[in-house]
Design an enzyme around this catalytic site. Structure first.
Site, PDB file in Angstrom:
ATOM      1  N   ASN A   9     -12.129   3.389 -35.839  1.00  0.00           N
ATOM      2  CA  ASN A   9     -11.662   2.672 -37.032  1.00  0.00           C
ATOM      3  C   ASN A   9     -11.578   1.194 -36.662  1.00  0.00           C
ATOM      4  O   ASN A   9     -10.635   0.766 -36.012  1.00  0.00           O
ATOM      5  CB  ASN A   9     -10.296   3.221 -37.449  1.00  0.00           C
ATOM      6  CG  ASN A   9      -9.678   2.424 -38.592  1.00  0.00           C
ATOM      7  OD1 ASN A   9     -10.363   1.625 -39.230  1.00  0.00           O
ATOM      8  ND2 ASN A   9      -8.397   2.643 -38.840  1.00  0.00           N
ATOM      9  N   LYS A  11     -11.116  -1.304 -38.548  1.00  0.00           N
ATOM     10  CA  LYS A  11     -10.219  -2.100 -39.400  1.00  0.00           C
ATOM     11  C   LYS A  11     -10.917  -3.401 -39.826  1.00  0.00           C
ATOM     12  O   LYS A  11     -12.128  -3.395 -40.058  1.00  0.00           O
ATOM     13  CB  LYS A  11      -8.887  -2.348 -38.679  1.00  0.00           C
ATOM     14  CG  LYS A  11      -8.273  -1.034 -38.180  1.00  0.00           C
ATOM     15  CD  LYS A  11      -6.859  -1.166 -37.702  1.00  0.00           C
ATOM     16  CE  LYS A  11      -6.361   0.197 -37.232  1.00  0.00           C
ATOM     17  NZ  LYS A  11      -4.984   0.198 -36.796  1.00  0.00           N
ATOM     18  N   HIS A  94      -4.864   5.792 -44.738  1.00  0.00           N
ATOM     19  CA  HIS A  94      -4.384   5.205 -43.483  1.00  0.00           C
ATOM     20  C   HIS A  94      -3.008   4.569 -43.730  1.00  0.00           C
ATOM     21  O   HIS A  94      -2.762   4.036 -44.815  1.00  0.00           O
ATOM     22  CB  HIS A  94      -5.386   4.165 -42.984  1.00  0.00           C
ATOM     23  CG  HIS A  94      -5.072   3.687 -41.596  1.00  0.00           C
ATOM     24  ND1 HIS A  94      -4.112   2.739 -41.354  1.00  0.00           N
ATOM     25  CD2 HIS A  94      -5.558   4.065 -40.396  1.00  0.00           C
ATOM     26  CE1 HIS A  94      -4.031   2.546 -40.046  1.00  0.00           C
ATOM     27  NE2 HIS A  94      -4.887   3.334 -39.439  1.00  0.00           N
ATOM     28  N   GLU A  96      -1.828   1.853 -42.911  1.00  0.00           N
ATOM     29  CA  GLU A  96      -1.897   0.455 -43.344  1.00  0.00           C
ATOM     30  C   GLU A  96      -2.193   0.366 -44.844  1.00  0.00           C
ATOM     31  O   GLU A  96      -1.691  -0.523 -45.533  1.00  0.00           O
ATOM     32  CB  GLU A  96      -2.945  -0.297 -42.508  1.00  0.00           C
ATOM     33  CG  GLU A  96      -2.425  -0.545 -41.093  1.00  0.00           C
ATOM     34  CD  GLU A  96      -3.490  -0.583 -40.015  1.00  0.00           C
ATOM     35  OE1 GLU A  96      -4.682  -0.773 -40.317  1.00  0.00           O
ATOM     36  OE2 GLU A  96      -3.113  -0.406 -38.834  1.00  0.00           O
ATOM     37  N   GLU A 166      -1.284  10.268 -37.434  1.00  0.00           N
ATOM     38  CA  GLU A 166      -1.092   8.970 -36.789  1.00  0.00           C
ATOM     39  C   GLU A 166       0.355   8.514 -36.963  1.00  0.00           C
ATOM     40  O   GLU A 166       0.700   7.939 -38.014  1.00  0.00           O
ATOM     41  CB  GLU A 166      -2.022   7.931 -37.406  1.00  0.00           C
ATOM     42  CG  GLU A 166      -3.485   8.245 -37.252  1.00  0.00           C
ATOM     43  CD  GLU A 166      -4.331   6.986 -37.349  1.00  0.00           C
ATOM     44  OE1 GLU A 166      -5.077   6.712 -36.403  1.00  0.00           O
ATOM     45  OE2 GLU A 166      -4.216   6.254 -38.343  1.00  0.00           O
ATOM     46  N   GLY A 172      -1.372   0.667 -32.769  1.00  0.00           N
ATOM     47  CA  GLY A 172      -1.517  -0.720 -32.331  1.00  0.00           C
ATOM     48  C   GLY A 172      -0.358  -1.228 -31.484  1.00  0.00           C
ATOM     49  O   GLY A 172      -0.243  -2.428 -31.233  1.00  0.00           O
ATOM     50  N   SER A 211      -2.800   4.266 -30.565  1.00  0.00           N
ATOM     51  CA  SER A 211      -2.932   3.785 -29.186  1.00  0.00           C
ATOM     52  C   SER A 211      -3.665   4.760 -28.272  1.00  0.00           C
ATOM     53  O   SER A 211      -3.302   4.911 -27.105  1.00  0.00           O
ATOM     54  CB  SER A 211      -1.560   3.419 -28.610  1.00  0.00           C
ATOM     55  OG  SER A 211      -0.976   2.361 -29.365  1.00  0.00           O
TER      56      SER A 211
HETATM   57  P1  PGA Z   1      -4.832   2.011 -32.635  1.00  0.00           P
HETATM   58  O1  PGA Z   1      -5.101   2.317 -34.183  1.00  0.00           O
HETATM   59  O2  PGA Z   1      -5.739   2.909 -31.836  1.00  0.00           O
HETATM   60  O3  PGA Z   1      -5.152   0.549 -32.469  1.00  0.00           O
HETATM   61  O4  PGA Z   1      -3.397   2.321 -32.388  1.00  0.00           O
HETATM   62  C1  PGA Z   1      -5.321   3.628 -34.637  1.00  0.00           C
HETATM   63  C2  PGA Z   1      -5.485   3.636 -36.129  1.00  0.00           C
HETATM   64  O5  PGA Z   1      -4.741   2.919 -36.825  1.00  0.00           O
HETATM   65  O6  PGA Z   1      -6.353   4.348 -36.680  1.00  0.00           O
END
Ligand code: PGA
Length: 255
Positions: A9, A11, A94, A96, A166, A172, A211
């Site tokens: 992903n 983003k 997601h 976000e 998640e 992140g 992460s």
């Molecule tokens: P990350 O993001 O691996 O940077 O923690 C995962 C995601 O939001 O899909």
């Protein structure tokens, strides 16, 4: 047996040129994967990334979609437009999107249904916040998200859906759930899917995300109910993402 699925992903990262450079560096590093490998670039890089991936086993995905087929929806992208670009998957719900753009379970459910109708596999994300986890509400929150977001998935197609667990506090932040913590929620989620979809739940792939890095991917994916990963930060680097994709435990597949 569930075939693991590893998804990048990106983003809001990578221009078209950067996406092409990634693919050129990534494809030669990927072993003959016994897993589905998926890359989700931003909308603007979908076409060029798709062209660069042509002829490989790596699938193209979108990070979002609108639920309507067409119309006056300024700034939105329809499922058919993603089909046109060769997308086989799309991420919906997601955290976000849920927290920054106000997407409810009902919106996510409509998007997932629209994707199914268009022939694209939805990757439906769920996960609790730190506050919710500390209050002991993880099963309640994740259970409600699963029920609400998958409400329109046709029962006979349920085995095709991909779920991504998640935990928001792990995204992140460098703070990964331990394999045991993740497995506990994955097992709970599969039980919930069984209540809704019956035996098809055993075929549904549940990815972990938050992460995931080359040095923790193996132990996470060795857990019985973790069927792959949705990777943000570490998927931006072809070397790091190829190391995640090439893990032996992934290649061994799941029972
Ligand atoms: P990350 O993001 O691996 O940077 O923690 C995962 C995601 O939001 O899909």
């Amino acid at each position: 047996m569930r075939r693991p699925i590893l998804a990048a992903n990106w983003k809001m990262h990578k221009t078209t040129g950067e996406a092409e450079a990634f693919v050129a560096a990534f494809l030669p590093r990927v072993k003959d994967a016994a897993a589905d490998v998926v890359i989700a670039p931003p909308f603007t890089a979908l076409e060029r990334t798709g062209r660069a991936l042509a002829g490989s086993d790596v699938a193209l995905a979108a990070q979002n979609v609108h639920a309507e087929e067409k119309g006056a929806f300024t700034g939105e992208v329809a499922p058919g437009m993603l089909v046109d670009l060769g997308c086989r998957f799309a991420i919906v719900g997601h955290s976000e999107r849920r927290t920054l753009f106000g997407e409810s379970d009902a919106v996510v459910a409509a998007k997932a249904a629209a994707l199914f109708a268009a022939g694209i596999t939805p990757i439906v994300c769920v996960g609790e916040s730190l506050e919710e986890r500390e209050a002991g509400r993880t099963p309640e929150v994740v259970g409600a998200q699963l029920d609400g977001s998958l409400a329109k998935v046709p029962r006979e197609r349920a085995a095709e859906v991909v779920v991504a667990y998640e935990p928001i506090w792990a995204i992140g932040t460098g703070r990964t759930a331990t394999p045991e913590m993740a497995q506990e929620v994955h097992a709970f989620a599969r039980g919930r899917l069984r209540e809704r979809f019956g035996a098809a739940a055993d075929a549904i792939r549940i990815q972990y995300g938050g992460s995931v890095k080359p040095d923790n991917a193996g132990e996470l994916m060795a857990q019985p109910d973790i069927d792959g990963a949705l990777v943000g930060g570490a998927s931006l680097d072809p070397e790091a993402f190829s190391r995640i994709v090439n893990f032996e435990s992934v290649h061994a597949g799941k029972r």
